[in-house]
Write an enzyme that holds these catalytic residues in place. Structure first.
Site, mmCIF file in Angstrom:
data_model
loop_
_atom_site.group_PDB
_atom_site.id
_atom_site.type_symbol
_atom_site.label_atom_id
_atom_site.label_comp_id
_atom_site.label_asym_id
_atom_site.label_seq_id
_atom_site.Cartn_x
_atom_site.Cartn_y
_atom_site.Cartn_z
ATOM 1 N N ASP A 1 0.876 -1.178 0.000
ATOM 2 C CA ASP A 1 0.000 0.000 0.000
ATOM 3 C C ASP A 1 0.909 1.222 0.000
ATOM 4 O OD1 ASP A 1 -1.629 2.203 0.683
ATOM 5 O OD2 ASP A 1 -3.126 0.838 1.520
ATOM 6 N N TYR B 1 -3.371 8.140 -7.207
ATOM 7 C CA TYR B 1 -4.738 8.541 -6.849
ATOM 8 C C TYR B 1 -5.236 9.328 -8.053
ATOM 9 C CZ TYR B 1 -8.523 10.559 -4.009
ATOM 10 O OH TYR B 1 -9.742 10.930 -3.497
ATOM 11 N N ASP C 1 -1.369 16.194 -17.657
ATOM 12 C CA ASP C 1 -1.602 17.508 -18.283
ATOM 13 C C ASP C 1 -2.257 18.477 -17.300
ATOM 14 O OD1 ASP C 1 -3.835 15.796 -18.295
ATOM 15 O OD2 ASP C 1 -4.778 16.821 -19.978
ATOM 16 N N TYR D 1 -5.963 17.457 -7.562
ATOM 17 C CA TYR D 1 -5.252 16.349 -8.212
ATOM 18 C C TYR D 1 -3.975 16.867 -8.886
ATOM 19 C CZ TYR D 1 -4.307 12.928 -11.959
ATOM 20 O OH TYR D 1 -3.702 12.055 -12.830
HETATM 21 N N1 LIG Z 1 -6.514 8.420 -15.938
HETATM 22 C C1 LIG Z 1 -6.171 9.529 -16.579
HETATM 23 O O1 LIG Z 1 -6.981 10.132 -17.303
HETATM 24 C C2 LIG Z 1 -4.785 10.092 -16.450
HETATM 25 C C3 LIG Z 1 -4.490 11.308 -17.101
HETATM 26 C C4 LIG Z 1 -3.188 11.829 -16.983
HETATM 27 C C5 LIG Z 1 -2.245 11.148 -16.229
HETATM 28 N N2 LIG Z 1 -2.573 9.981 -15.603
HETATM 29 C C6 LIG Z 1 -1.551 9.325 -14.793
HETATM 30 O O2 LIG Z 1 -1.240 8.083 -15.415
HETATM 31 C C7 LIG Z 1 -0.898 7.111 -14.407
HETATM 32 C C8 LIG Z 1 -1.743 5.860 -14.580
HETATM 33 O O3 LIG Z 1 -3.116 6.222 -14.432
HETATM 34 P P1 LIG Z 1 -4.288 5.154 -14.625
HETATM 35 O O4 LIG Z 1 -5.426 5.879 -15.252
HETATM 36 O O5 LIG Z 1 -3.747 3.903 -15.240
HETATM 37 O O6 LIG Z 1 -4.675 4.876 -13.095
HETATM 38 P P2 LIG Z 1 -5.816 3.917 -12.519
HETATM 39 O O7 LIG Z 1 -6.419 3.104 -13.616
HETATM 40 O O8 LIG Z 1 -6.702 4.762 -11.653
HETATM 41 O O9 LIG Z 1 -4.984 2.920 -11.603
HETATM 42 C C9 LIG Z 1 -4.393 3.361 -10.413
HETATM 43 C C10 LIG Z 1 -3.648 2.200 -9.804
HETATM 44 O O10 LIG Z 1 -3.116 2.669 -8.550
HETATM 45 C C11 LIG Z 1 -3.447 1.688 -7.561
HETATM 46 N N3 LIG Z 1 -3.540 2.281 -6.252
HETATM 47 C C12 LIG Z 1 -4.439 3.209 -5.820
HETATM 48 N N4 LIG Z 1 -4.226 3.481 -4.519
HETATM 49 C C13 LIG Z 1 -3.193 2.690 -4.116
HETATM 50 C C14 LIG Z 1 -2.510 2.493 -2.880
HETATM 51 N N5 LIG Z 1 -2.869 3.171 -1.774
HETATM 52 N N6 LIG Z 1 -1.469 1.628 -2.848
HETATM 53 C C15 LIG Z 1 -1.104 0.947 -3.959
HETATM 54 N N7 LIG Z 1 -1.712 1.059 -5.154
HETATM 55 C C16 LIG Z 1 -2.757 1.936 -5.226
HETATM 56 C C17 LIG Z 1 -4.791 1.139 -8.016
HETATM 57 O O11 LIG Z 1 -5.061 -0.058 -7.357
HETATM 58 P P3 LIG Z 1 -6.590 -0.574 -7.185
HETATM 59 O O12 LIG Z 1 -6.953 -1.176 -8.529
HETATM 60 O O13 LIG Z 1 -6.490 -1.564 -6.096
HETATM 61 O O14 LIG Z 1 -7.406 0.637 -6.850
HETATM 62 C C18 LIG Z 1 -4.519 0.976 -9.504
HETATM 63 O O15 LIG Z 1 -3.782 -0.199 -9.753
HETATM 64 C C19 LIG Z 1 -1.097 7.825 -13.067
HETATM 65 O O16 LIG Z 1 0.123 8.349 -12.626
HETATM 66 C C20 LIG Z 1 -2.035 8.970 -13.399
HETATM 67 O O17 LIG Z 1 -1.906 10.058 -12.508
HETATM 68 C C21 LIG Z 1 -3.817 9.432 -15.706
#
Ligand SMILES: NC(=O)c1ccc[n+]([C@@H]2O[C@H](COP(=O)([O-])OP(=O)(O)OC[C@H]3O[C@@H](n4cnc5c(N)ncnc54)[C@H](OP(=O)(O)O)[C@@H]3O)[C@@H](O)[C@H]2O)c1
Length: 309
Positions: free
Chosen positions: A37, A62, A103, A126
Site C-alpha cells: 500500500d 490517486y 496535463d 489532483y
Molecule cells: N486516468 C487519466 O486520465 C490520467 C491522465 C493523466 C495522467 N494519468 C496518470 O497516469 C498514471 C496511470 O493512471 P491510470 O489511469 O492507469 O490509473 P488507474 O487506472 O486509476 O490505476 C491506479 C492504480 O493505482 C493503484 N492504487 C491506488 N491506490 C493505491 C494504494 N494506496 N497503494 C497501492 N496502489 C494503489 C490502483 O489499485 P486498485 O486497482 O487496487 O485501486 C490501480 O492499480 C497515473 O500516474 C495517473 O496520474 C492518468
C-alpha cells in the site's frame, strides 16, 4: 543482464498493460495493493530494500480528479509522498524510477501545445498533488523518467470511453463538454511507448550513468487534439462499426443495445464538475521524439485500435 523491475499499480489502466509488456525486458515484481500500500512508507522501504531492483515503474496513483477536491490528503500521500520515497530508495539502489504525471499540472491558458519547460499552475487538487510528486522526484537526485500524459482510457477501469458506452445504453441523449481541448491517450499505446523507451535504455547498458543521462520529464500523449464532445461522437461512430461480440464492449453496455441518438455539446460551466479543469491541455511530444525517437499514433487511430482488440 536482464533488470529486475518493480511495477506498482498493476490493476490500473496503464499498470495492467505494463504488467503484460514489461516481462519482455526483465523479471517483473508486481505486488498486489494489499502487499504494497503506497500510503505506508515503512512498507515501501521494506519492499524496495529487500529486492535487487534496477527499474521501478510507478503506475499507481490517486486518479480521482473530482474526489481529490475533498480528499487532498490521501491524494497527496499517493501522488507526492509515495513518489518521493520511491525516488529516495531508487537513488540508494542506483535504480531508474519511471513515473507518470498529468496535463492537469497546467492551467490551460496557453493556446499552443505545452512544452515540458512551460510553467505549471494546476487548477485542481489532483494537479497540485501530481506536481508535488514530480518536484519531489526531480529534487531527489534519483535517475528518473517522468512521462506526463493526458485523458487516459482503456477497455477496462474507470474512464471516459466506458462511461460514454454505458450512458449510450441508458439514454437517448448525451450532453458532453465541448470547451476543453486535449489528447485522449490509450493506456496500451502509453505502455508500448514506455516499454520501447525502457528497452532502448536497458539494452544499451544498465549503468547508472546511462540512467542519469536519460533522466528528465517528457510529454507522452496521443498526437492531435480534440474535445470531450468530439471524442464522445468518435466513440459512438467507432462502436457502430465494431464487432458487437467484443467482450469488453458487452461488459461496458451490460449487453444492452445502444439507444443514444444525439450528443449535445455543453460548456464546462453547464457541466459543473467539482474540480476545475484546464480549457486547453494539449502537450507537445517533440522532446520525446527528439530524445527517444518515439511517437504515439494520433488519438483517433488509438481509439480505432481499441475497437479491434
Ligand atoms: N486516468 C487519466 O486520465 C490520467 C491522465 C493523466 C495522467 N494519468 C496518470 O497516469 C498514471 C496511470 O493512471 P491510470 O489511469 O492507469 O490509473 P488507474 O487506472 O486509476 O490505476 C491506479 C492504480 O493505482 C493503484 N492504487 C491506488 N491506490 C493505491 C494504494 N494506496 N497503494 C497501492 N496502489 C494503489 C490502483 O489499485 P486498485 O486497482 O487496487 O485501486 C490501480 O492499480 C497515473 O500516474 C495517473 O496520474 C492518468
Amino acid at each position: 543482464m536482464k533488470p529486475t523491475i518493480l511495477l506498482t499499480g498493476k490493476t490500473g489502466q496503464l499498470g495492467s498493460e505494463l504488467n503484460r509488456l514489461l516481462p519482455k525486458l526483465g523479471e517483473v515484481i508486481a505486488p498486489e495493493r494489499n502487499e504494497l500500500d503506497l500510503r505506508d512508507p515503512e512498507k515501501i522501504r521494506q519492499i524496495l530494500r529487500n529486492a535487487n531492483l534496477q527499474l521501478i515503474v510507478n503506475a499507481a496513483a490517486y486518479t480521482g480528479v473530482d474526489a481529490a477536491e475533498t480528499d487532498e490528503a490521501t491524494a497527496l500521500a499517493m501522488n507526492a509522498e509515495a513518489p518521493r520515497l520511491l525516488a529516495q530508495e531508487a537513488k540508494k539502489l542506483g535504480a531508474l524510477l519511471v513515473h507518470f504525471s498529468t496535463d492537469y499540472i497546467f492551467d490551460g491558458s496557453k493556446n499552443a501545445p505545452y512544452v515540458e519547460t512551460d510553467p505549471p499552475n494546476p487548477l485542481n487538487a489532483y494537479g497540485r498533488t501530481k506536481l508535488a510528486g514530480e518536484e519531489a522526484i526531480r529534487n531527489s537526485g534519483a535517475a528518473h523518467l517522468i512521462f506526463r500524459t493526458s485523458w487516459v482510457y482503456a477497455t477496462h477501469g474507470r474512464n471516459f470511453l466506458l462511461t460514454i458506452l454505458r450512458l449510450a445504453a441508458e439514454r437517448e441523449e448525451l450532453k458532453v463538454v465541448d470547451d476543453q481541448v486535449g489528447a485522449p491517450t490509450c493506456a496500451l499505446n502509453l505502455a508500448e511507448a514506455t516499454t520501447r523507451i525502457l528497452a532502448g535504455i536497458v539494452n544499451s547498458s544498465s549503468s547508472q550513468l546511462t540512467f542519469l543521462e536519460a533522466s528528465g520529464t517528457y510529454h507522452m500523449t496521443a498526437a492531435g487534439q480534440t474535445t470531450w464532445y468530439e471524442f464522445a461522437n468518435a466513440i459512438l461512430e467507432e462502436v457502430r462499426r465494431a464487432p458487437q461480440n467484443l467482450p469488453w464492449l458487452a461488459s461496458a453496455t451490460k449487453g444492452r443495445p445502444l439507444i443514444a441518438s444525439r450528443v449535445l455539446p455543453i460548456s464546462t460551466v453547464e457541466f459543473r464538475s467539482p474540480a476545475p479543469r484546464p480549457a486547453y491541455s494539449v502537450l507537445s511530444n517533440a522532446r520525446l521524439k527528439q530524445v527517444f525517437g518515439v511517437t504515439l499514433p494520433d488519438w483517433r487511430t488509438q481509439l480505432q485500435s481499441c475497437f479491434s482488440r
